[in-house]
Design a protein around this motif. Structure first.
Motif, short mmCIF file in Angstrom:
data_model
loop_
_atom_site.label_atom_id
_atom_site.label_comp_id
_atom_site.label_asym_id
_atom_site.label_seq_id
_atom_site.Cartn_x
_atom_site.Cartn_y
_atom_site.Cartn_z
N ARG A 31 0.86 -1.19 0.00
CA ARG A 31 0.00 0.00 0.00
C ARG A 31 0.90 1.23 0.00
O ARG A 31 1.83 1.35 0.80
CB ARG A 31 -0.86 -0.03 1.26
N ALA A 33 0.90 5.43 0.34
CA ALA A 33 0.11 6.59 0.75
C ALA A 33 0.92 7.86 0.48
O ALA A 33 2.11 7.93 0.81
CB ALA A 33 -0.25 6.51 2.23
N THR A 35 0.82 11.79 1.34
CA THR A 35 0.24 12.90 2.12
C THR A 35 0.79 14.20 1.54
O THR A 35 2.01 14.40 1.53
CB THR A 35 0.63 12.79 3.60
N GLU A 65 -3.21 5.60 -1.75
CA GLU A 65 -4.05 6.50 -0.96
C GLU A 65 -3.48 7.91 -1.05
O GLU A 65 -2.27 8.11 -0.94
CB GLU A 65 -4.05 6.03 0.51
N VAL A 67 -3.79 11.66 0.65
CA VAL A 67 -4.31 12.33 1.84
C VAL A 67 -4.00 13.82 1.78
O VAL A 67 -2.83 14.21 1.87
CB VAL A 67 -3.68 11.73 3.12
N TRP A 69 -3.43 17.41 3.22
CA TRP A 69 -3.03 17.78 4.57
C TRP A 69 -2.51 19.21 4.63
O TRP A 69 -2.85 20.00 3.73
CB TRP A 69 -1.98 16.76 5.07
N HIS A 70 -1.72 19.53 5.63
CA HIS A 70 -1.32 20.91 5.93
C HIS A 70 0.19 21.06 5.95
O HIS A 70 0.93 20.10 5.81
CB HIS A 70 -1.84 21.29 7.33
N ASP A 75 4.69 13.67 2.06
CA ASP A 75 5.20 12.43 2.63
C ASP A 75 4.71 11.25 1.81
O ASP A 75 3.55 11.20 1.43
CB ASP A 75 4.69 12.24 4.07
N THR A 77 4.60 7.09 2.08
CA THR A 77 4.87 5.87 2.84
C THR A 77 4.56 4.66 1.96
O THR A 77 3.67 4.72 1.10
CB THR A 77 4.04 5.78 4.12
N GLY A 80 3.37 1.80 5.33
CA GLY A 80 3.53 2.51 6.58
C GLY A 80 4.93 3.03 6.85
O GLY A 80 5.14 3.78 7.80
N LEU A 82 8.02 5.39 6.10
CA LEU A 82 8.24 6.68 5.45
C LEU A 82 9.42 6.59 4.48
O LEU A 82 10.57 6.46 4.90
CB LEU A 82 8.49 7.76 6.52
N TYR A 87 9.86 17.38 4.82
CA TYR A 87 10.54 17.95 6.01
C TYR A 87 11.93 17.33 6.18
O TYR A 87 12.91 18.00 6.39
CB TYR A 87 9.75 17.64 7.28
#
Lengths: 110, 207
Positions: A31, A33, A35, A65, A67, A69-70, A75, A77, A80, A82, A87
């Motif tokens: 999976r 993801a 962000t 996925e 996502v 965000w702020h 990011d 992953t 799960g 990273l 950053y």
């Protein structure tokens, strides 16, 4: 229907493990993801990365996925873990970096 | 300190730029999140947080060439501040261009020598001499936002570490955390207006 696409045939991401009946062994579920900072104009890069993963892996991926965000986040992953953080690592990831991380986990068929 | 002579290239870029009103109209026409952010930003610049005193001593109006993109939140945050100072003092002649349409201008004004951060506001005197550049936002604003963000995460153990990607949080935790982060960022707006004004004032003091 005859395809007019000039896109090169996708190269399998790993040597497929075939059993003696010609069935491919199941791949490990993977999976991804992404962000992304929804205030930062990162939409296109997010979609470009998702498209690159779709082209490379097709249905071999369990899920991609996205996502919103702020705070300047970008990011990525894989299962799960990273793989890239704006950053931590600065900037956007190379697509090939994420593809390699996915390929490695797909191959981990235990 | 007078530095780089304004090149013909930069003058051409300035001449092709939009006024603030035209650029704001473009953002509003495109709609969506940037239009909403611009409206909020314009509404939050007020007498209470904008001190134009440092700009009233400028002898001759300065030209300000701004690199921007309509999707950029730091642009919709900070352009209304620049515009309000320009309107109230008459000391700035502002033109706005697309960063991606003028990569050579962007590359001559990189943040930390490597990032094409925006907005980039390039200030020129009447003789075409570059007198200073404002890029993105003051570091003090970045620091305060990070501090407020850390405080939000520290306020609820369910939020975990600020370093954890949002994708790895349970959906219900994410739904609780998201508005708190938005609120924390909004709480820095007055400070940001004051700090942007201060940094712009320091640039014109050198003119």
């Amino acid at each position: 229907m005859t395809s007019t696409s000039t896109t090169a045939q996708r190269v399998p991401t790993k040597p497929a493990a075939w059993d003696t009946d010609g069935n491919r062994a199941p791949l490990a579920p993977v999976r991804v993801a992404i962000t992304y900072c929804a205030e930062c104009g990162y939409e296109q890069f997010t979609l470009d990365l998702a498209a690159a993963l779709m082209r490379e892996f097709g249905a071999e991926l369990s899920k991609i996925e996205i996502v919103p965000w702020h705070d300047g986040a970008f990011d990525v992953t894989v299962n799960g873990e990273l793989i890239h953080s704006m950053y931590r690592d600065g900037g956007f990831p190379e697509h090939e970096t994420i593809i390699a991380a996915v390929r490695e986990r797909l191959a981990a068929t235990d | 300190m007078v530095s780089t002579k304004q090149s013909a290239n930069l003058q051409d870029a300035f001449d092709s730029g939009d006024t603030y009103d035209d650029y704001a109209a473009k953002i509003r026409a495109e709609g969506g999140r940037p239009a909403n952010l611009l409206e909020k930003s314009e509404a939050t610049v007020s007498d209470a947080n904008l001190d134009v005193a440092p700009f009233t001593n400028v002898n001759k109006p300065l030209k300000v060439l701004v690199l921007s993109e309509t999707w950029c939140p730091d642009c919709t945050d900070n352009l209304p501040i620049l515009n309000e100072i320009a309107k109230r003092t008459g000391k700035f002649d502002v033109r706005i261009i697309g960063r991606d349409a003028f990569p050579e201008v962007a590359d001559a004004h990189l943040k930390e020598g490597k990032f094409r951060s925006i907005p980039t506001m390039i200030f020129f005197d009447q003789d075409g001499n570059e007198v200073g550049t404002f890029i993105e936002r003051p570091d003090t604003v970045t620091d305060l936002r990070q501090q407020r963000r850390r405080e939000v995460y520290a306020g609820d153990p369910d939020f975990g570490s600020p370093d954890t990607p949002a994708s790895e949080l349970p959906d219900e935790v994410r739904a609780t955390l998201e508005p708190r982060l938005a609120e924390a960022r909004a709480s820095t707006r007055d400070f940001a207006i004051q700090e942007v004004t201060r940094e712009l004032g320091e640039i014109v003091a050198r003119a």
